[in-house]
Design a protein around this motif. Structure first.
Motif, PDB file in Angstrom:
ATOM      1  N   GLY A 130       0.865  -1.169   0.000  1.00  0.00           N
ATOM      2  CA  GLY A 130       0.000   0.000   0.000  1.00  0.00           C
ATOM      3  C   GLY A 130       0.907   1.225   0.000  1.00  0.00           C
ATOM      4  O   GLY A 130       1.853   1.319  -0.764  1.00  0.00           O
ATOM      5  N   ALA A 131       0.624   2.173   0.902  1.00  0.00           N
ATOM      6  CA  ALA A 131       1.477   3.356   1.029  1.00  0.00           C
ATOM      7  C   ALA A 131       2.506   3.203   2.145  1.00  0.00           C
ATOM      8  O   ALA A 131       3.330   4.088   2.351  1.00  0.00           O
ATOM      9  CB  ALA A 131       0.610   4.590   1.286  1.00  0.00           C
ATOM     10  N   GLN A 132       2.474   2.071   2.839  1.00  0.00           N
ATOM     11  CA  GLN A 132       3.371   1.857   3.981  1.00  0.00           C
ATOM     12  C   GLN A 132       4.723   1.325   3.535  1.00  0.00           C
ATOM     13  O   GLN A 132       4.806   0.433   2.688  1.00  0.00           O
ATOM     14  CB  GLN A 132       2.736   0.869   4.963  1.00  0.00           C
ATOM     15  CG  GLN A 132       3.597   0.569   6.182  1.00  0.00           C
ATOM     16  CD  GLN A 132       3.006  -0.510   7.059  1.00  0.00           C
ATOM     17  OE1 GLN A 132       1.954  -1.082   6.730  1.00  0.00           O
ATOM     18  NE2 GLN A 132       3.660  -0.813   8.162  1.00  0.00           N
ATOM     19  N   THR A 133       5.787   1.864   4.114  1.00  0.00           N
ATOM     20  CA  THR A 133       7.139   1.387   3.830  1.00  0.00           C
ATOM     21  C   THR A 133       7.433   0.161   4.680  1.00  0.00           C
ATOM     22  O   THR A 133       7.477   0.247   5.913  1.00  0.00           O
ATOM     23  CB  THR A 133       8.191   2.473   4.140  1.00  0.00           C
ATOM     24  OG1 THR A 133       7.858   3.675   3.440  1.00  0.00           O
ATOM     25  CG2 THR A 133       9.581   2.015   3.727  1.00  0.00           C
ATOM     26  N   LEU A 134       7.619  -0.984   4.042  1.00  0.00           N
ATOM     27  CA  LEU A 134       7.955  -2.199   4.783  1.00  0.00           C
ATOM     28  C   LEU A 134       9.464  -2.320   4.994  1.00  0.00           C
ATOM     29  O   LEU A 134       9.914  -2.800   6.031  1.00  0.00           O
ATOM     30  CB  LEU A 134       7.437  -3.434   4.054  1.00  0.00           C
ATOM     31  CG  LEU A 134       5.928  -3.625   4.005  1.00  0.00           C
ATOM     32  CD1 LEU A 134       5.592  -5.015   3.477  1.00  0.00           C
ATOM     33  CD2 LEU A 134       5.287  -3.430   5.379  1.00  0.00           C
ATOM     34  N   THR A 155       1.850  -9.963  -2.275  1.00  0.00           N
ATOM     35  CA  THR A 155       0.417  -9.727  -2.298  1.00  0.00           C
ATOM     36  C   THR A 155       0.104  -8.547  -3.204  1.00  0.00           C
ATOM     37  O   THR A 155       0.966  -7.698  -3.458  1.00  0.00           O
ATOM     38  CB  THR A 155      -0.112  -9.436  -0.873  1.00  0.00           C
ATOM     39  OG1 THR A 155      -1.528  -9.285  -0.906  1.00  0.00           O
ATOM     40  CG2 THR A 155       0.509  -8.165  -0.308  1.00  0.00           C
ATOM     41  N   VAL A 156      -1.120  -8.512  -3.714  1.00  0.00           N
ATOM     42  CA  VAL A 156      -1.575  -7.357  -4.480  1.00  0.00           C
ATOM     43  C   VAL A 156      -1.442  -6.114  -3.594  1.00  0.00           C
ATOM     44  O   VAL A 156      -1.831  -6.125  -2.432  1.00  0.00           O
ATOM     45  CB  VAL A 156      -3.030  -7.541  -4.940  1.00  0.00           C
ATOM     46  CG1 VAL A 156      -3.575  -6.245  -5.531  1.00  0.00           C
ATOM     47  CG2 VAL A 156      -3.116  -8.664  -5.957  1.00  0.00           C
ATOM     48  N   HIS A 179       1.669   4.386  -4.444  1.00  0.00           N
ATOM     49  CA  HIS A 179       0.441   3.648  -4.133  1.00  0.00           C
ATOM     50  C   HIS A 179      -0.748   4.160  -4.946  1.00  0.00           C
ATOM     51  O   HIS A 179      -1.562   3.366  -5.431  1.00  0.00           O
ATOM     52  CB  HIS A 179       0.137   3.754  -2.641  1.00  0.00           C
ATOM     53  CG  HIS A 179      -1.171   3.154  -2.239  1.00  0.00           C
ATOM     54  ND1 HIS A 179      -1.500   1.831  -2.479  1.00  0.00           N
ATOM     55  CD2 HIS A 179      -2.256   3.704  -1.626  1.00  0.00           C
ATOM     56  CE1 HIS A 179      -2.708   1.579  -2.022  1.00  0.00           C
ATOM     57  NE2 HIS A 179      -3.194   2.704  -1.505  1.00  0.00           N
ATOM     58  N   HIS A 180      -0.859   5.460  -5.109  1.00  0.00           N
ATOM     59  CA  HIS A 180      -2.067   6.042  -5.690  1.00  0.00           C
ATOM     60  C   HIS A 180      -2.015   6.229  -7.203  1.00  0.00           C
ATOM     61  O   HIS A 180      -3.043   6.552  -7.812  1.00  0.00           O
ATOM     62  CB  HIS A 180      -2.365   7.393  -5.016  1.00  0.00           C
ATOM     63  CG  HIS A 180      -2.798   7.274  -3.593  1.00  0.00           C
ATOM     64  ND1 HIS A 180      -4.006   6.721  -3.218  1.00  0.00           N
ATOM     65  CD2 HIS A 180      -2.169   7.615  -2.431  1.00  0.00           C
ATOM     66  CE1 HIS A 180      -4.130   6.734  -1.897  1.00  0.00           C
ATOM     67  NE2 HIS A 180      -3.025   7.271  -1.395  1.00  0.00           N
ATOM     68  N   VAL A 199       8.082  -1.206  -9.734  1.00  0.00           N
ATOM     69  CA  VAL A 199       7.369  -2.460 -10.013  1.00  0.00           C
ATOM     70  C   VAL A 199       6.193  -2.539  -9.059  1.00  0.00           C
ATOM     71  O   VAL A 199       6.369  -2.468  -7.835  1.00  0.00           O
ATOM     72  CB  VAL A 199       8.287  -3.686  -9.822  1.00  0.00           C
ATOM     73  CG1 VAL A 199       7.509  -4.971 -10.087  1.00  0.00           C
ATOM     74  CG2 VAL A 199       9.509  -3.599 -10.731  1.00  0.00           C
ATOM     75  N   LYS A 200       4.982  -2.659  -9.608  1.00  0.00           N
ATOM     76  CA  LYS A 200       3.772  -2.742  -8.781  1.00  0.00           C
ATOM     77  C   LYS A 200       3.039  -4.045  -9.067  1.00  0.00           C
ATOM     78  O   LYS A 200       2.917  -4.459 -10.214  1.00  0.00           O
ATOM     79  CB  LYS A 200       2.835  -1.569  -9.079  1.00  0.00           C
ATOM     80  CG  LYS A 200       3.391  -0.202  -8.728  1.00  0.00           C
ATOM     81  CD  LYS A 200       2.340   0.896  -8.892  1.00  0.00           C
ATOM     82  CE  LYS A 200       1.224   0.739  -7.872  1.00  0.00           C
ATOM     83  NZ  LYS A 200       0.287   1.891  -7.905  1.00  0.00           N
ATOM     84  N   LEU A 201       2.539  -4.679  -8.019  1.00  0.00           N
ATOM     85  CA  LEU A 201       1.723  -5.877  -8.164  1.00  0.00           C
ATOM     86  C   LEU A 201       0.258  -5.473  -8.069  1.00  0.00           C
ATOM     87  O   LEU A 201      -0.179  -4.926  -7.058  1.00  0.00           O
ATOM     88  CB  LEU A 201       2.057  -6.893  -7.073  1.00  0.00           C
ATOM     89  CG  LEU A 201       3.523  -7.337  -6.989  1.00  0.00           C
ATOM     90  CD1 LEU A 201       3.671  -8.457  -5.954  1.00  0.00           C
ATOM     91  CD2 LEU A 201       4.042  -7.796  -8.341  1.00  0.00           C
ATOM     92  N   VAL A 202      -0.488  -5.719  -9.142  1.00  0.00           N
ATOM     93  CA  VAL A 202      -1.892  -5.326  -9.199  1.00  0.00           C
ATOM     94  C   VAL A 202      -2.745  -6.551  -9.520  1.00  0.00           C
ATOM     95  O   VAL A 202      -2.243  -7.575  -9.989  1.00  0.00           O
ATOM     96  CB  VAL A 202      -2.121  -4.222 -10.256  1.00  0.00           C
ATOM     97  CG1 VAL A 202      -1.317  -2.972  -9.899  1.00  0.00           C
ATOM     98  CG2 VAL A 202      -1.739  -4.708 -11.651  1.00  0.00           C
ATOM     99  N   GLU A 203      -4.014  -6.412  -9.275  1.00  0.00           N
ATOM    100  CA  GLU A 203      -4.955  -7.503  -9.577  1.00  0.00           C
ATOM    101  C   GLU A 203      -5.023  -7.704 -11.081  1.00  0.00           C
ATOM    102  O   GLU A 203      -5.187  -6.747 -11.845  1.00  0.00           O
ATOM    103  CB  GLU A 203      -6.331  -7.154  -9.033  1.00  0.00           C
ATOM    104  CG  GLU A 203      -7.304  -8.323  -9.036  1.00  0.00           C
ATOM    105  CD  GLU A 203      -7.002  -9.318  -7.928  1.00  0.00           C
ATOM    106  OE1 GLU A 203      -6.981 -10.532  -8.240  1.00  0.00           O
ATOM    107  OE2 GLU A 203      -6.791  -8.904  -6.781  1.00  0.00           O
TER     108      GLU A 203
END
Length: 223
Positions: free
Chosen positions: A95-99, A152-153, A178-179, A209-213
């Motif tokens: 999401g918008a959170q930095t892991l 995860t997405v 994220h947005h 790189v983004k994971l999307v549905e």
């Protein structure tokens, strides 16, 4: 899938050549990758170590003193792995959170880890461009690596040079990525970094790189 970022140093032509060597070596090793006999971690470390050797050898045939950073990321079924050397960064957002965020192999990065300065002080430190490890130097490169599973997405990954991350907080980067779709996010970040630098910023390189549905596919019509 592999994403690679390299930020070259050592004069205009020398830096470009060093960065190009990282990309060439990554492409060669990725195409020859055999997962039955080689781990992903070994692949990534091999790319950085072999690129380091090639860059060192070019110093004998060039008047430049080429060096480069490197960030190498590989996405595979069920997980992802990454490795880096230098002060180009790797970010993992959910999401918008930095892991997670890679640690800079720089003098300022070391001072941060030891608690001698804070994040704000690091951005204005007079020696913030001094690297402790990079490709092409006399010392063997320091390679930090990590990974994550399961994916995860909503997971996003950012590889970027200091010409980008030097003008944003982690939270700002996460929000934009994220947005927005990856291409739009890259364009927005580049434009804002140029604006904040006032025309005096460093080169900007990034990969997102983004994971999307996956879009649903319509079932074939039956006659």
């Amino acid at each position: 899938m592999m994403a690679v970022l390299a930020d070259g140093m050592g004069g205009h032509s020398g830096g470009a050549m060093a960065a190009e060597q990282v990309l060439i070596k990554a492409r060669q090793n990725f195409e020859a990758y055999a997962p039955q006999s080689e781990t992903p971690e070994h692949l990534l470390e091999g790319i950085i170590n072999e690129a380091h050797l090639v860059i060192k050898l070019t110093r004998f045939t060039s008047e430049q003193d080429p060096h480069s950073t490197a960030v190498v990321f590989m996405l595979q079924p069920g997980g992802a792995v990454w490795a880096h050397c230098g002060d180009s960064r790797f970010y993992h957002f959910r999401g918008a959170q930095t892991l997670s965020r890679s640690g800079d192999h720089s003098l300022v990065g070391e001072l941060l880890r030891k608690g001698r300065i804070d994040e704000q002080g690091a951005l204005t430190h007079p020696q913030r461009n001094v690297l402790l490890s990079c490709l092409g130097s006399e010392r063997e490169p320091r390679i930090d690596r990590s990974g994550t599973a399961p994916l995860t997405v909503g997971d996003s990954f950012l590889l970027c040079s200091d010409g980008l991350w030097g003008y944003f907080s982690d939270a700002e980067l996460g929000e934009v990525i994220h947005h927005l779709p990856a291409r739009e996010a890259a364009q927005r970040l580049i434009a804002e970094a140029r604006k904040r630098s006032g025309g005096y910023g460093d080169n900007i390189s990034l990969a997102i790189v983004k994971l999307v549905e996956a879009p649903a596919t319509a079932a074939p019509a039956r006659s």
